[in-house]
Design a protein around this motif. Structure first.
Motif, PDB file in Angstrom:
ATOM      1  N   ASP A 552     -37.066  -1.660  38.110  1.00 14.82           N
ATOM      2  CA  ASP A 552     -37.765  -0.583  38.815  1.00 14.82           C
ATOM      3  C   ASP A 552     -36.981  -0.279  40.089  1.00 14.82           C
ATOM      4  OD1 ASP A 552     -39.432   1.226  39.990  1.00 14.82           O
ATOM      5  OD2 ASP A 552     -41.256   0.007  39.820  1.00 14.82           O
ATOM      6  N   CYS A 583     -39.880   3.876  38.826  1.00 16.78           N
ATOM      7  CA  CYS A 583     -38.796   4.560  38.100  1.00 16.78           C
ATOM      8  C   CYS A 583     -37.956   3.478  37.447  1.00 16.78           C
ATOM      9  CB  CYS A 583     -37.941   5.403  39.046  1.00 16.78           C
ATOM     10  SG  CYS A 583     -38.818   6.823  39.758  1.00 16.78           S
ATOM     11  N   THR A 618     -36.521  10.739  41.331  1.00 11.97           N
ATOM     12  CA  THR A 618     -37.398  11.628  40.548  1.00 11.97           C
ATOM     13  C   THR A 618     -37.223  11.320  39.073  1.00 11.97           C
ATOM     14  OG1 THR A 618     -35.692  13.343  40.418  1.00 11.97           O
ATOM     15  CG2 THR A 618     -37.257  13.493  42.242  1.00 11.97           C
ATOM     16  N   LYS A 619     -38.269  11.709  38.299  1.00 10.70           N
ATOM     17  CA  LYS A 619     -38.186  11.656  36.842  1.00 10.70           C
ATOM     18  C   LYS A 619     -38.077  13.090  36.327  1.00 10.70           C
ATOM     19  CE  LYS A 619     -40.696   7.360  35.871  1.00 10.70           C
ATOM     20  NZ  LYS A 619     -41.857   6.778  35.150  1.00 10.70           N
ATOM     21  N   VAL A 646     -34.160   9.224  35.065  1.00 11.01           N
ATOM     22  CA  VAL A 646     -34.412   8.913  36.467  1.00 11.01           C
ATOM     23  C   VAL A 646     -33.226   9.438  37.258  1.00 11.01           C
ATOM     24  CG1 VAL A 646     -34.638   7.102  38.190  1.00 11.01           C
ATOM     25  CG2 VAL A 646     -35.835   6.907  35.995  1.00 11.01           C
ATOM     26  N   ALA A 715     -34.217   6.878  31.580  1.00 10.17           N
ATOM     27  CA  ALA A 715     -35.437   6.186  31.990  1.00 10.17           C
ATOM     28  C   ALA A 715     -35.974   5.374  30.825  1.00 10.17           C
ATOM     29  CB  ALA A 715     -36.488   7.192  32.457  1.00 10.17           C
TER      30      ALA A 715
END
Length: 866
Positions: A552, A583, A618-619, A646, A715
């Motif tokens: 993460d 993330c 951000t995703k 990600v 991700a």
């Protein structure tokens, strides 16, 4: 037609007079001059009324009558001539341009005896005139003779009964002459019917069959044959009508290629007819069948033979022969017309076929040109574009400012005349720059050697190709540097392994002074710094070992940002934002920290006067501005991947990156910093880490406006909880129990350092310089050796071949491979190919004394448990 057909009849004492009726003065004059040159008297009229008046007064021997006349037409003129007693016997031949059967039948119904079609051959007109004049002369002569003899007989009977016998004889003679007239009428009917048939019938087979039947019906022949031949006078087929008796004799003989002697005469230019004359009986009136043949030919072309079966007494009859010659000529003429019509239709069909093929070929060529990836255009001598494919039209919009339809004067900054000439330098192509595109242009004349003709020009947009070539060259250079870096890393790792082990052993000496212990510690720390530099080189060359796990990035980056707050200058404001609570990526934590560290340090150096630095997580779905490869398949123990990314963004407000520098920022050892201020490996290591994690990197920058680095990694959502952080090992080292370890190392300093380290850890050691020496020692100590530690790269026999030899010989001693290069898939392959009892592990140089102690203890413990 016989050779006399074109001459005036010898039975006519005076010069025959021909009345020509034609409203076209030139035609009238030409035909009149021609007939006068053939010793005919000529009368002329330009309308029907004049023609009727001249005919009544001058009584011409024959009338050539045009159908299309002013006032009363030719049909009405003919009917009036036939209605008047003084002109009804004058034969009329129509002259017409109308070929319709109805018009020609109307002419015969009006009383005409023949017709000629305009435009006509003068010889044909002359022949038809001669025939009609000869027939009329014979008819008049016979009628005069009959009348004279009848008159004489009447006078004789009135004078004396003694002349009765003579009178009877005269009666018989009169009857004979009447038969003769009937015969001539039948001949004329046959000619007329055949002519009407030729006008009406356009089918070849039906024409020949009907001609035979017409001759039998109108002339009374017993049978009629038409034998068609080829150019070598070989029979092709036979058309027959009437009684077939006697047919097999000459027809079958002709079909076998041997013409009967009497019939072969028709092919002799000196002969006119072929006659088969059987013995005739004494009485001439007794029927005796014979055969008369004549050749079917028109001009120099022969079509076959016409044969009729008729009475023996008629075989030598001049009128009968003239009939056959006329009919044969007309049939041959009709066959020639049919062939010409067929050839015309075939030529028309062939022309249509060729036109269709030409159109299809033109369409295919156009399709090919339109699909060519280069621009292709056709220029005329004045520079007008006559044809261009879609690519060329797009290129011209960029290369020239001339309006559409105007001649081209320049392409880019090149005049058209210069582009049409061969390049001054080597090569065939001109290079033209237009806006941000590069074109290679070549022109060739359509007609080689022509002074000023059309030109074909090819426009090849090589902008992308040049970019790809430069990229490939850059990648090749990077690959070479990467290979060199990996080789250097291997040698450095061997050296650092010796330094690290000796520094740690030295620091553990009991009789060491504090100053000496501090120096040993500094040596160890510097060796670790050197190892990190080597790690950067390995990251760049993508040969580093990744300890990937479900990671993460949110808590990891939060801790890193805290560290940056303490280490960055106070004039740089750093912020962090994450749009999600977690993330998760499948990554190596150390490499992620190193990647972020390098980007932040670069941003710091780009803001010497201070500024703002923003890090975000951000995703996102696949960013449209980046070129992504699909994420690789996860390892067997890795959590499943999601189609999500990600994205890490590091944005600064610094000086930005100059355009000329931007293509080189990921090249190793390239730096814009002052000497001693940077190694040039920071961004190269970042790109290597990103690529090793199946991600991509992109930068948006402008001089004076700062830079934003965007890194996107696949991700993932773990199928199980994230693994807890590993606990730090106990500071005390695990010691051995005097197990025997075989060390295989060709580098003597590294070998000696390893031996002393193992002995410090209370192990016994055997040493070999390569794999072959190790096998020799194993032959003596195979039962006592507990562990083999082998370098991978050695002379004669390296670690891989040594391991494979152990497997082949069934020796199940555990092996630890020592290498300056990381082993990933290679180690898995070695494990998979060996027996289950063989334990294979590896240590990456330079390794610490703690790593060495833990790895050796763990392998020996695992072997004991098996």
């Amino acid at each position: 037609m016989n050779s006399n057909a074109a001459q005036p009849s010898q039975t006519i004492a005076r010069q025959p007079r021909i009345l020509i009726v034609d409203d076209n003065a030139p035609n009238l004059r030409v035909m009149g001059d021609y007939l006068e040159s053939c010793r005919y008297g000529v009368l002329a009229a330009q309308d029907g009324e004049d023609a009727l008046l001249i005919a009544r007064n001058a009584r011409p021997d024959l009338v050539l009558l045009d159908i299309m006349l002013p006032g009363i037409d030719g049909f009405e003129t003919c009917r009036r001539l036939k209605a008047q007693p003084e002109t009804q016997d004058i034969p009329v031949i129509f002259m017409t341009v109308l070929e319709a059967v109805d018009h020609k039948l109307a002419g015969f119904r009006a009383g005409a005896v023949d017709y000629v079609t305009k435009p006509f051959q003068k010889e044909e007109v002359l022949a038809r005139i001669a025939t009609q004049l000869r027939l009329r002369a014979l008819t008049e002569h016979l009628e005069q003779e009959v009348q004279a003899r009848t008159h004489a007989l009447t006078e004789a009977m009135a004078q004396t009964q003694q002349l009765n016998a003579q009178l009877q004889q005269e009666i018989v003679e009169r009857q004979r002459m009447s038969d003769r007239v009937a015969h001539l009428n039948a001949v004329l009917r046959a000619i007329r019917n055949v002519n009407q048939l030729i006008v009406r019938e356009k089918n070849r087979d039906a024409l020949l069959q009907s001609a035979c039947e017409t001759l039998i019906e109108t002339r009374g022949y017993e049978a009629a044959w038409i034998i068609e031949t080829d150019a070598e006078q070989n029979p092709l087929r036979v058309i027959h009508a009437g009684n077939a008796a006697g047919r097999a004799d000459f027809v079958s003989q002709a079909q076998q290629g041997s013409w009967p002697a009497w019939l072969a005469q028709v092919f002799d230019p000196a002969q006119s007819f072929g006659v088969e004359k059987p013995p005739c009986p004494g009485a001439k009136s007794t029927p005796a069948p014979g055969k008369l043949g004549v050749r079917l030919h028109h001009g120099q072309t022969g079509y076959g033979v016409l044969v009729v079966s008729l009475l023996c007494v008629l075989l030598d009859d001049a009128e009968e022969r003239a009939l056959l010659e006329e009919v044969a000529s007309d049939i041959a003429y009709a066959l020639a017309n049919l062939e010409q019509e067929q050839q015309r239709r075939q030529a028309e069909a062939e022309r249509e076929r060729l036109l269709a093929e030409l159109r299809e070929q033109a369409q295919r060529v156009q399709q090919i040109i339109d699909t060519v990836p280069e621009g292709v255009l056709l220029l005329n001598a004045r520079g007008h574009v006559m044809q261009a494919n879609p690519v060329a039209r797009n290129d011209l919009a960029r290369l020239t400012e001339e309006p559409s339809g105007m001649p081209i004067t320049h392409l880019g900054d090149w005049p058209l005349a210069a582009l049409l000439a061969p390049p001054a330098t080597r090569g065939l192509w001109h290079e033209v720059q237009a806006e941000d595109h590069i074109y290679e242009i070549i022109a060739r004349p359509v007609t080689p050697g022509a002074a000023a003709g059309d030109w074909v020009m090819v426009l090849n947009d090589v902008t992308r190709q040049r970019e790809i070539t430069r990229s490939i060259q850059r990648q090749e250079r990077l690959a070479v540097v990467g290979q060199l870096a990996a080789g250097i890393a291997h040698d450095f790792n061997n050296i650092l392994a010796v330094v690290t082990l000796y520094a740690q052993m030295l620091s553990r000496a009991v009789n060491l002074s504090p100053r000496e212990r501090e120096r040993a510690t500094i040596i160890y720390q510097q060796s670790q710094h050197a190892a990190k530099l080597i790690q950067q080189i390995l990251d760049f060359s993508r040969k580093s070992i990744l300890e990937r796990q479900a990671l993460d990035l949110v808590p990891l980056f939060k801790e890193q940002i805290k560290l940056f707050h303490r280490t960055l200058p106070e004039n740089i404001k750093i912020t962090f934002a994450a749009e999600a609570d977690s993330c998760v990526v499948y990554a190596d934590p150390t490499r992620m920290q190193q990647m972020l560290m390098n980007l932040v340090v670069n941003a710091r150096d780009a803001m010497p006067e201070g500024g703002e630095l923003h890090v975000s997580l951000t995703k996102e779905a696949l960013p449209p501005t980046l070129r992504f490869a699909p994420p690789p398949e996860a390892e067997s123990d890795a959590p499943p991947l999601r189609q999500e990314w990600v994205c890490i963004r590091v944005k600064d407000t610094g000086v930005g990156i100059r355009p000329e520098v931007l293509p080189h920022i990921y090249e190793p050892f390239f730096t814009t910093k002052a000497p001693g201020s940077g190694s040039g490996l920071g961004l190269a290591q970042v790109q290597g880490i990103v690529s090793a994690h199946d991600g991509v990197i992109d930068v948006q920058t402008a001089a004076g406006e700062g830079s934003t680095f965007t890194i996107c990694l696949p991700a993932m959502t773990p199928a199980r909880s994230l693994a807890p952080a590993e606990e730090l090992p106990d500071s005390s080292l695990p010691l051995g129990h005097h197990e025997l370890i075989l060390v295989v190392e060709d580098n003597l300093p590294a070998q000696q350092a390893l031996i002393e380290s193992l002995e410090l850890l209370q192990y016994r050691v055997l040493a070999a310089g390569n794999g072959r020496e190790a096998l020799t020692l194993l032959a003596q100590h195979v039962q006592t050796v507990n562990l083999i530690m082998s370098d991978m790269v050695m002379p004669e026999m390296g670690g891989r071949l040594l391991l494979q030899t152990l497997q082949a010989r069934g020796i199940h001693i555990p092996v630890i491979l020592l290498t300056g290069h990381p082993l990933t898939q290679e180690l898995e392959d070695l494990r998979a190919s060996g027996p289950d009892a063989l334990v294979v592990e590896w240590l990456l140089k330079p390794y610490s004394l703690e790593q060495l102690a833990l790895t050796v203890a763990e392998v020996l413990t695992r072997v004991t448990a098996l």
